[in-house]
Design a protein around this motif. Structure first.
Motif, PDB file in Angstrom:
ATOM      1  N   SER A  13      60.238  72.597  46.471  1.00  0.00           N
ATOM      2  CA  SER A  13      59.544  72.429  47.790  1.00  0.00           C
ATOM      3  C   SER A  13      59.756  73.382  48.979  1.00  0.00           C
ATOM      4  O   SER A  13      60.940  73.233  49.211  1.00  0.00           O
ATOM      5  N   THR A  15      58.676  73.461  51.684  1.00  0.00           N
ATOM      6  CA  THR A  15      58.889  72.826  53.117  1.00  0.00           C
ATOM      7  C   THR A  15      60.397  72.311  53.075  1.00  0.00           C
ATOM      8  O   THR A  15      61.108  72.275  54.144  1.00  0.00           O
ATOM      9  N   ILE A  16      60.754  71.774  51.879  1.00  0.00           N
ATOM     10  CA  ILE A  16      62.222  71.100  52.079  1.00  0.00           C
ATOM     11  C   ILE A  16      63.028  71.973  51.868  1.00  0.00           C
ATOM     12  O   ILE A  16      64.335  72.102  52.336  1.00  0.00           O
ATOM     13  N   SER A  36      60.063  73.648  60.409  1.00  0.00           N
ATOM     14  CA  SER A  36      59.842  73.691  59.054  1.00  0.00           C
ATOM     15  C   SER A  36      59.157  72.400  58.732  1.00  0.00           C
ATOM     16  O   SER A  36      57.955  72.384  58.208  1.00  0.00           O
ATOM     17  N   ALA A  37      60.114  71.301  58.422  1.00  0.00           N
ATOM     18  CA  ALA A  37      59.319  70.130  57.731  1.00  0.00           C
ATOM     19  C   ALA A  37      58.442  69.309  58.613  1.00  0.00           C
ATOM     20  O   ALA A  37      58.770  69.501  59.915  1.00  0.00           O
ATOM     21  N   GLY A  38      57.379  68.692  58.262  1.00  0.00           N
ATOM     22  CA  GLY A  38      56.828  67.739  59.152  1.00  0.00           C
ATOM     23  C   GLY A  38      57.400  66.419  59.075  1.00  0.00           C
ATOM     24  O   GLY A  38      57.085  65.590  58.346  1.00  0.00           O
ATOM     25  N   LYS A 100      54.349  60.445  48.469  1.00  0.00           N
ATOM     26  CA  LYS A 100      54.610  61.742  47.483  1.00  0.00           C
ATOM     27  C   LYS A 100      54.652  60.986  46.162  1.00  0.00           C
ATOM     28  O   LYS A 100      54.161  61.612  45.113  1.00  0.00           O
ATOM     29  N   TRP A 124      49.018  71.288  50.624  1.00  0.00           N
ATOM     30  CA  TRP A 124      50.575  70.878  50.728  1.00  0.00           C
ATOM     31  C   TRP A 124      51.338  71.610  49.727  1.00  0.00           C
ATOM     32  O   TRP A 124      50.854  71.406  48.478  1.00  0.00           O
ATOM     33  N   VAL A 125      52.425  72.144  49.831  1.00  0.00           N
ATOM     34  CA  VAL A 125      53.203  72.710  49.043  1.00  0.00           C
ATOM     35  C   VAL A 125      53.263  71.914  47.640  1.00  0.00           C
ATOM     36  O   VAL A 125      53.340  72.644  46.530  1.00  0.00           O
ATOM     37  N   ASN A 174      47.375  69.087  55.811  1.00  0.00           N
ATOM     38  CA  ASN A 174      48.710  69.725  56.038  1.00  0.00           C
ATOM     39  C   ASN A 174      48.453  70.966  55.148  1.00  0.00           C
ATOM     40  O   ASN A 174      48.039  70.834  53.729  1.00  0.00           O
ATOM     41  N   TYR A 206      47.681  61.629  57.354  1.00  0.00           N
ATOM     42  CA  TYR A 206      47.697  62.166  58.775  1.00  0.00           C
ATOM     43  C   TYR A 206      46.687  61.566  59.707  1.00  0.00           C
ATOM     44  O   TYR A 206      46.276  61.896  60.587  1.00  0.00           O
ATOM     45  N   LYS A 238      54.578  59.220  58.563  1.00  0.00           N
ATOM     46  CA  LYS A 238      54.052  60.206  59.623  1.00  0.00           C
ATOM     47  C   LYS A 238      53.848  59.414  60.973  1.00  0.00           C
ATOM     48  O   LYS A 238      54.197  59.709  61.848  1.00  0.00           O
ATOM     49  N   TYR A 324      50.830  70.312  62.780  1.00  0.00           N
ATOM     50  CA  TYR A 324      51.222  71.761  62.109  1.00  0.00           C
ATOM     51  C   TYR A 324      50.191  72.691  63.091  1.00  0.00           C
ATOM     52  O   TYR A 324      49.131  72.541  63.135  1.00  0.00           O
ATOM     53  N   ARG A 370      53.302  78.283  58.897  1.00  0.00           N
ATOM     54  CA  ARG A 370      53.238  77.015  59.280  1.00  0.00           C
ATOM     55  C   ARG A 370      54.450  76.675  60.424  1.00  0.00           C
ATOM     56  O   ARG A 370      55.265  76.703  60.016  1.00  0.00           O
TER      57      ARG A 370
HETATM   58  N1  GLU Z   1      55.134  66.517  54.021  1.00  0.00           N
HETATM   59  C1  GLU Z   1      56.081  67.122  54.810  1.00  0.00           C
HETATM   60  C2  GLU Z   1      55.973  68.640  55.165  1.00  0.00           C
HETATM   61  O1  GLU Z   1      54.762  69.368  54.504  1.00  0.00           O
HETATM   62  C3  GLU Z   1      57.660  66.633  54.645  1.00  0.00           C
HETATM   63  C4  GLU Z   1      58.309  67.445  53.549  1.00  0.00           C
HETATM   64  C5  GLU Z   1      57.594  67.566  52.411  1.00  0.00           C
HETATM   65  O2  GLU Z   1      57.627  66.538  51.419  1.00  0.00           O
HETATM   66  O3  GLU Z   1      56.742  68.587  52.089  1.00  0.00           O
HETATM   67  O4  GLU Z   1      56.533  69.298  55.763  1.00  0.00           O
END
Ligand code: GLU
Length: 392
Positions: A13, A15-16, A36-38, A100, A124-125, A174, A206, A238, A324, A370
């Protein structure tokens, strides 16, 4: 070490990965601002923490039912009724370890090898990777800023084949932050009605983070006849600043939910009992706190929109919600020597400005970055200053 083909086909991931990198640099003494992370910067509200402590003290420390504690599921049913005008029964709800895991369970439970899943891009990634982990194939429906990164019924119908098994919808989105209006959802629903075997996975995580009094709609609000094929995905991370508690949930027809339960019974058994009590407190009694947080996100959104668009080469439309800023950085990439794409630019900001952002390519939109504004005003102000400094 020989690892599985599955692992070879899966990306970490982004984002992570970026948040980890920022954390690692910080532990080495670097003053990194991570955008970076949401992940909401707010504390989980006090009454939610208290519910968790009471849960421990009252001995709620054992396995719960696989699909979640009944009283939490009742609160989820109430939430759907009051907030979304949607009706569910207990066997149509499952609680998982974050939204997730709900998405993961859904894909594992419904997809077969070579099935196709429509994913509006940017996305989303994790969507494509979760789809691939089910041996199915992501099919991207490309969008751009002219349509606020949204798909229409026509765009979807052009990509449907006899292998299409699912579509992932995410509003507010996202990474783009835009929401689908009633009419736009009707237009999409009109197409999907003709394909009762296509599952509509509606990721509503969201839903509460919306600005300027715009309204959130789920596709079922405008096309209730899609009930049987729609699975609504959500969680407390969130809205209630509860990312670490890992509580998500899904609602849909009982055959699909039952299949997801079977997958969960062989993976996590159930999610944490204590976090489930906390989630119940959030859903029963947390809305006022959410409204306060949203006000703050909105002010940050206004600030960033002005400041970033003032920078030559940065360009983005103000999002309707989420936290974001999805910024077109094409103009900046062209100006910096040695920077050829958004990955290079994110690296450039990390190494030179000590600011961590996520490259847009990870979300399926090159030449974007982002920026998460789920961080303090102070951090955002400093980050903007730092970015400006390395761009002169
Ligand atoms: N969903 C959030 C993000 O896009 C948290 C990290 C993740 O699980 O992707 O940043």
């Amino acid at each position: 070490m020989k690892l599985s083909q599955r692992i070879a086909n899966t990306k970490t991931s982004a984002t992570i990965a970026m948040s980890m990198k920022a954390r690692e640099l910080r532990s080495q003494g670097k003053d990194i601002i991570s955008l970076s992370a949401g992940e909401p910067d707010f504390e989980t509200p006090e009454h939610i923490k208290e519910a968790a402590i009471n849960s421990i003290n009252s001995g709620n420390t054992k396995y719960t039912p696989v699909d979640g504690m009944v009283d939490l599921k009742e609160s989820i049913i109430k939430k759907f009724k009051n907030e979304n005008r949607l009706e569910y029964k207990l066997n149509q709800i499952i609680v998982s370890t974050g939204c997730k895991q709900s998405i993961y369970n859904l894909c594992q439970a419904t997809l077969n090898k070579s099935d196709e899943v429509l994913i509006p891009a940017p996305y989303w990634v994790s969507y494509p990777e979760i789809v691939k982990l089910s041996d199915a194939n992501p099919v991207f429906v490309e969008t751009n800023s002219e349509t606020d990164f949204k798909v229409s019924g026509k765009m979807i119908s052009e990509r449907i084949t006899d292998k299409t098994r699912m579509i992932l919808l995410n509003s507010p989105s996202n990474p783009s932050g835009f929401i689908y209006t009633e009419d736009e959802l009707k237009d999409i629903g009109k197409v999907l009605k003709n394909y009762p075997d296509i599952i509509i996975a509606s990721d509503d995580i969201y839903e509460h983070i919306i600005f300027n009094e715009k309204k959130f709609y789920n596709i079922l609000n405008v096309c209730p006849e899609l009930f049987n094929q729609t699975v609504v995905l959500n969680g407390v991370s969130k809205a209630y600043a509860m990312t670490g508690w890992r509580i998500g949930y899904a609602a849909g027809n009982s055959d699909i939910i039952g299949a997801m339960k079977k997958i969960q019974s062989q993976s996590t058994s159930c999610t944490c009992s204590i976090a489930q009590s906390a989630a119940k407190a959030a859903l029963d009694n947390g809305k006022l706190k959410v409204d306060d947080m949203v006000k703050e996100y909105q002010a940050r959104n206004e600030f960033l929109h002005k400041e970033l668009n003032d920078i030559d080469g940065f360009n983005y439309k103000k999002p309707d919600g989420s936290f974001y800023a999805f910024v077109d950085v094409n103009g900046v990439i062209k100006k910096i020597k040695g920077v050829n794409d958004d990955f290079d630019l994110a690296e450039y900001f990390l190494l030179n400005a000590d600011v961590a952002v996520v490259p847009g390519t990870a979300f399926g939109a090159k030449n974007h970055i982002r920026i998460s504004f789920a961080t303090s005003f102070e951090n955002l102000k400093q980050a903007v200053e730092r970015i400006k400094k390395v761009l002169v």
